[in-house]
Motif scaffolding. Structure first.
Motif, short mmCIF file in Angstrom:
data_model
loop_
_atom_site.label_atom_id
_atom_site.label_comp_id
_atom_site.label_asym_id
_atom_site.label_seq_id
_atom_site.Cartn_x
_atom_site.Cartn_y
_atom_site.Cartn_z
N GLU A 330 0.79 -1.23 0.00
CA GLU A 330 0.00 0.00 0.00
C GLU A 330 0.83 1.28 0.00
OE1 GLU A 330 -3.23 -0.20 2.94
OE2 GLU A 330 -2.93 -2.37 2.88
N ASP A 331 2.13 1.17 0.25
CA ASP A 331 2.96 2.39 0.27
C ASP A 331 4.41 2.01 0.09
OD1 ASP A 331 4.01 5.08 0.98
OD2 ASP A 331 2.00 5.38 1.79
N THR A 526 -5.04 13.96 -7.47
CA THR A 526 -3.91 13.11 -7.08
C THR A 526 -2.64 13.56 -7.79
OG1 THR A 526 -5.28 11.19 -6.54
CG2 THR A 526 -3.01 10.75 -7.22
N ASN A 609 -4.59 -1.46 -6.24
CA ASN A 609 -4.14 -0.25 -5.53
C ASN A 609 -2.78 0.20 -6.01
OD1 ASN A 609 -3.25 -2.75 -4.21
ND2 ASN A 609 -2.26 -1.40 -2.75
N ASP A 610 -2.35 1.36 -5.52
CA ASP A 610 -1.04 1.93 -5.83
C ASP A 610 -0.24 2.12 -4.55
OD1 ASP A 610 -1.32 2.25 -8.64
OD2 ASP A 610 -2.48 4.08 -8.35
N CYS A 611 1.10 2.19 -4.70
CA CYS A 611 1.97 2.43 -3.54
C CYS A 611 2.54 3.85 -3.56
CB CYS A 611 3.10 1.40 -3.50
SG CYS A 611 4.14 1.37 -4.97
N TRP A 612 2.19 4.63 -4.58
CA TRP A 612 2.58 6.05 -4.67
C TRP A 612 1.68 6.68 -5.73
CZ3 TRP A 612 6.77 8.29 -8.19
CH2 TRP A 612 6.91 7.54 -9.36
N PRO A 613 1.66 8.01 -5.88
CA PRO A 613 0.80 8.63 -6.89
C PRO A 613 1.37 8.36 -8.28
CG PRO A 613 1.46 10.22 -5.19
CD PRO A 613 2.35 9.02 -5.04
N SER A 618 -4.22 0.48 -11.57
CA SER A 618 -5.05 0.37 -10.37
C SER A 618 -6.48 0.84 -10.60
CB SER A 618 -4.43 1.17 -9.22
OG SER A 618 -4.56 2.56 -9.48
N ASP A 621 -6.67 4.75 -6.47
CA ASP A 621 -5.34 5.36 -6.53
C ASP A 621 -4.71 5.47 -5.15
OD1 ASP A 621 -6.01 7.81 -5.25
OD2 ASP A 621 -6.34 8.87 -7.14
N TYR A 622 -3.51 6.01 -5.10
CA TYR A 622 -2.72 6.06 -3.86
C TYR A 622 -3.48 6.71 -2.71
CZ TYR A 622 1.03 7.42 -0.62
OH TYR A 622 1.81 7.63 0.49
N TYR A 623 -4.26 7.73 -3.01
CA TYR A 623 -4.99 8.45 -1.95
C TYR A 623 -6.36 7.86 -1.68
CZ TYR A 623 -1.25 11.88 -2.22
OH TYR A 623 -0.02 12.49 -2.18
#
Length: 821
Positions: A330-331, A526, A609-613, A618, A621-623
């Motif tokens: 996740e990040d 984002t 999901n994303d681990c950064w913008p 995905s 998105d990251y947020y």
């Protein structure tokens, strides 16, 4: 057992500069540097380069903690335990070197009873540069792997995505990312508790397999028989309603009458039973193991049939169609992850009717809370072991390291109701068979040793009840045609990487599609977090392409876009069109797979999901902002879904400038039912003009058995005006629409939409959209673009459509449709 967490008073420094700063444990180096202003935001612009360079250095964590002998006076041994260190580190207590660690996926323990001092003690952890290690290993071994990742990444048991991927930044962070604890052991502790289940008519037998580790095992076995005999365990089971029952005297089995079964989301409830095992010597409890389990049978149904060989999740005797997406970490900064953040992400999976998530093998084994939440939400977990897109050098040291990694994580995760299967790796059987990255014959041999001997050996000892699959994709192993469309699971990338049109999905009837995907841009909000220059908000700017890690990906989105839409006049419309492209592409695949339920039994799209913008595959998105795809997923994963297999200009790729420009115009409706109950639905469809006026209307009652897909008759529509007429379709049950959609017969860019004159208003907890004509892919946004709605990016006929607000504030609402592109 006495437990003292060591999470206070930590400091961090670059050992070359000795510039001490406060640090959080559990936490990571980047987060500490960011918080103290020692580095810029690694996600902004191209700051990634500066962040990566920081990991050419070594760093030291240090804390002084208080140890009171009286607190541990009954303990015969004290152990220092690290649940997760990323990755290469030297550990010192009071100046004495305890050892070296080199695997972030393992638990590390050191006996420290003789080194501890009453009062203050100093613990130091020196994190060594992962980049230097990987560079030296690459020079020595020359193994190859994913070209988007730092050379030599396969030699370090570190989450591979940290070193770059085709959706991820190269941010090879480090740190102490899981708890640090002093454990005081009195006599013995529980080394392993494995709760096996035997399901019989009307009851479930729990069979505890309990392994005990005494303080001095050799003495216990040889001379301490009487002392060892004094140890016994007691089991307490708490049923979902809170009633507790205790079994004393080391029970061999525990009978649960009238068991409440655990089901995946959409098929039933997720009752959880708490099982507590207390290790006792006399009346004193010396250690406790306490977990929640679900009563269920869960395996893969693999059986030869008329199409090849089936591959389907089988839960409590029922074969289930898997619906979900591939999950990545996740990040990039692990300190930013939390139970609350993971809950929010997995809740969005449940809201979108997922029943499955696949944990991809290039990250790290998820936290306990990830599986706890999947247990609660009814999400089956396909769990890869952490190997992806590389060959590995199986030295004796590497084998010993990964064997312990497997044991640690199997013992930690095997009790979870949601654990559906273990999988050896991501894509390596396929790539090794093709010779990709293979530089020597021993790499092929080592592949077979790792995934077809070592992992099965460990699982046979520690988790024989969970299904094992050697790779993804695979047909069962031994390089027997991995990615065979008629067996096992498939990764299908001809759409996107192969530049094939969306209609290509309909040419295949995969048994289980575990990866397929299409990219889109995330929300403009984002992307505004990675640049403050409006000129960079352009698909082909430096910053946008720096945040696109699949080479040429933004151009590929534009290429697909020209086939479907008129070229957008501004960046916001480009983002909107890219998300519609992504959503329609995956819809094409999933609806086709679900219509062919029985032959195909899984649709897991890449990626959740994303681990950064980033611009990626995905759906969230990251947020945490939903893209159009996630709303489409809510519809195409609906328990009872009506879909249309149309024949149109798009499906045949007809060229209007050729002499014989003609194509079939038809619809064939299908209702698929992924529930345990039969449904009687009323299917309505209509041919309409662009103002939504009905030209032809038909309806039919349909009986749809449980766990089935039912086709309706094909309807030819040779006279339909493909520029000015469309078909709407709806499934009704109990006087409510449960599934609906529309279909056009030209490319969207050629359809002559009327201005729908969209308006939007708020009515309590609902948003009401009004249209004066047919509106396709209606998007509702608020000022911060963080609304989560019951529905969005939907098609609507003229009239009003109401959607509930699930999260976010309806401030500054905006609405648009394909007409606006």
């Amino acid at each position: 057992m006495i437990k003292l967490q060591l999470h206070e008073n930590w400091q961090l420094c670059n050992i070359r500069q000795l510039d001490w700063i406060p640090a959080q444990v559990p936490g990571d180096i980047y987060a500490a540097l960011l918080k103290t202003g020692k580095m810029p935001d690694p996600f902004f612009g191209d700051n990634e380069y500066q962040a990566k360079a920081l990991m050419e250095e070594d760093y030291e964590y240090k804390t002084v903690f208080n140890y009171e002998e009286t607190q541990f006076k009954d303990c015969q041994e004290v152990i220092l335990r690290f649940d997760g260190i990323d990755t290469i580190a030297d550990i010192y207590l009071n100046g004495c070197c305890l050892g070296k660690v080199d695997n972030m996926h393992r638990i590390w323990e050191f006996p420290v009873g003789e080194l501890l001092e009453n009062g203050k003690n100093t613990l130091r952890v020196i994190i060594r540069s992962p980049l230097k290690f990987m560079a030296e290993a690459f020079k020595k071994y020359k193994n190859r792997g994913n070209e988007d990742t730092v050379e030599g990444f396969m030699h370090l048991r570190k989450a591979h995505y940290m070193c770059g991927w085709d959706w991820g930044a190269c941010l090879p962070d480090g740190g102490i990312f899981r708890p640090v604890t002093l454990l005081g052991i009195e006599t013995a502790r529980l080394d392993s508790v494995y709760i096996r289940q035997v399901h019989e008519d009307g009851k479930v037998l729990l069979v505890p397999e309990v392994d005990v580790e005494t303080v001095d095992e050799e003495e216990s076995e040889a001379d301490g028989y009487e002392s060892a005999q004094a140890l016994e365990y007691q089991v307490t089971v708490t049923v979902p309603d809170g009633t507790k029952t205790i079994w004393d005297d080391c029970p061999d089995e525990i009978e649960i009458e009238n068991p409440q079964l655990w089901w995946p989301n959409g098929l039933g409830e997720q009752p959880l039973y708490q099982v507590q095992v207390d290790l006792k010597t006399g009346d004193k409890i010396v250690d406790t193991w306490c977990r929640k389990i679900g009563l269920r049978t869960l395996t893969m149904h693999v059986e030869k049939d008329q199409w090849g060989e089936s591959f389907a999740h089988e839960v409590n005797g029922y074969q289930v169609f898997a619906m979900g997406a591939d999950y990545i970490p996740e990040d990039n900064l692990l300190q930013r992850t939390s139970r609350e953040r993971t809950r929010e992400l997995l809740l969005q999976c449940k809201r979108a009717n997922f029943n499955t998530v696949r944990v991809w093998g290039g990250g790290y084994y998820p936290e306990d809370w990830f599986f706890d939440l999947c247990d609660e939400l009814g999400l089956m977990v396909w769990q890869d072991f952490m190997f992806a897109c590389s060959v590995y050098e199986l030295t004796p040291e590497f084998e010993a390291n990964i064997r312990q990694e497997f044991i640690d994580n199997i013992k930690r995760l095997r009790h979870h109701a949601s654990l559906a299967l273990w999988c050896g790796n991501n894509e390596m059987e396929m790539f090794v068979k093709q010779g990709t990255w293979v530089t020597k014959p021993t790499e092929v041999r080592d592949y077979l040793f790792m995934y077809e001997r070592i992992i099965p050996e460990v699982l046979s000892e520690y988790d024989p009840d969970t299904f094992y699959w050697p790779a993804s994709p695979s047909s069962g192993g031994s390089f027997d045609e991995p990615n065979d469309p008629n067996r096992g699971d498939v990764h299908y990338w001809e759409v996107w990487h192969g530049n094939k049109p969306f209609s290509e999905y309909r040419k295949y009837f995969f048994r289980y599609a575990s990866e397929f995907g299409f990219q889109s841009f995330p929300s403009v909000k984002t992307l505004e977090t990675v640049t403050d220059d409006p000129k960079e908000l352009n698909p082909f700017s430096y910053v946008m392409e720096k945040h696109q890690r699949n080479y040429g990906g933004n151009g590929k989105i534009a290429k697909y876009m020209q086939a479907a839409y008129r070229y957008p006049e501004n960046f916001s419309d480009f983002v909107y069109a890219s998300q519609l492209l992504q959503a329609d592409g995956i819809r094409y695949g999933v609806e086709h797979y679900r219509r062919n339920r029985g032959r195909c039994m899984g649709a897991i799209y890449w990626q959740l999901n994303d681990c950064w913008p980033v611009i990626s595959w995905s759906s969230i998105d990251y947020y945490g902002r939903w893209k159009a795809l996630h709303y489409y997923a809510k519809r195409f994963f609906a328990p009872v879904m009506l879909s249309c297999e149309e024949q149109s200009w798009m499906t045949v790729e007809a060229d209007m400038n050729r002499q014989h420009f003609e194509f079939e115009k038809s619809i064939r409706l299908n209702v698929t039912n992924e529930t345990l109950d039969a449904h009687r639905v009323l299917v309505k469809w209509a041919v309409r003009k662009t103002d939504a006026t009905i030209l032809r209307e038909e309806e039919q009652w349909l009986e749809v058995p449980a766990l089935s897909a039912v086709w309706m008759d094909k309807v030819e529509l040779p006279q339909i005006d493909c520029f000015n007429e469309y078909v709407s379709y709806e499934a009704w049950e109990n006087d409510q629409i449960i599934s609906q959609g529309t279909v056009i017969f030209s490319y969207p860019k050629y359809f002559r939409y009327l201005n729908p004159g969209l308006t939007v208003r708020v009515d309590g907890d609902e948003i009401v959209v009004k249209a004066e004509a047919y509106a396709k892919s209606v998007e509702i946004r608020n000022e911060n673009d963080d609304l989560i709605l019951e529905d969005n990016y939907f098609d609507m006929n003229a009239g009003e459509y109401r959607v509930k607000i699930l999260d976010g504030k309806p401030d500054g609402l905006k609405v648009r449709s394909v007409y606006d592109i």
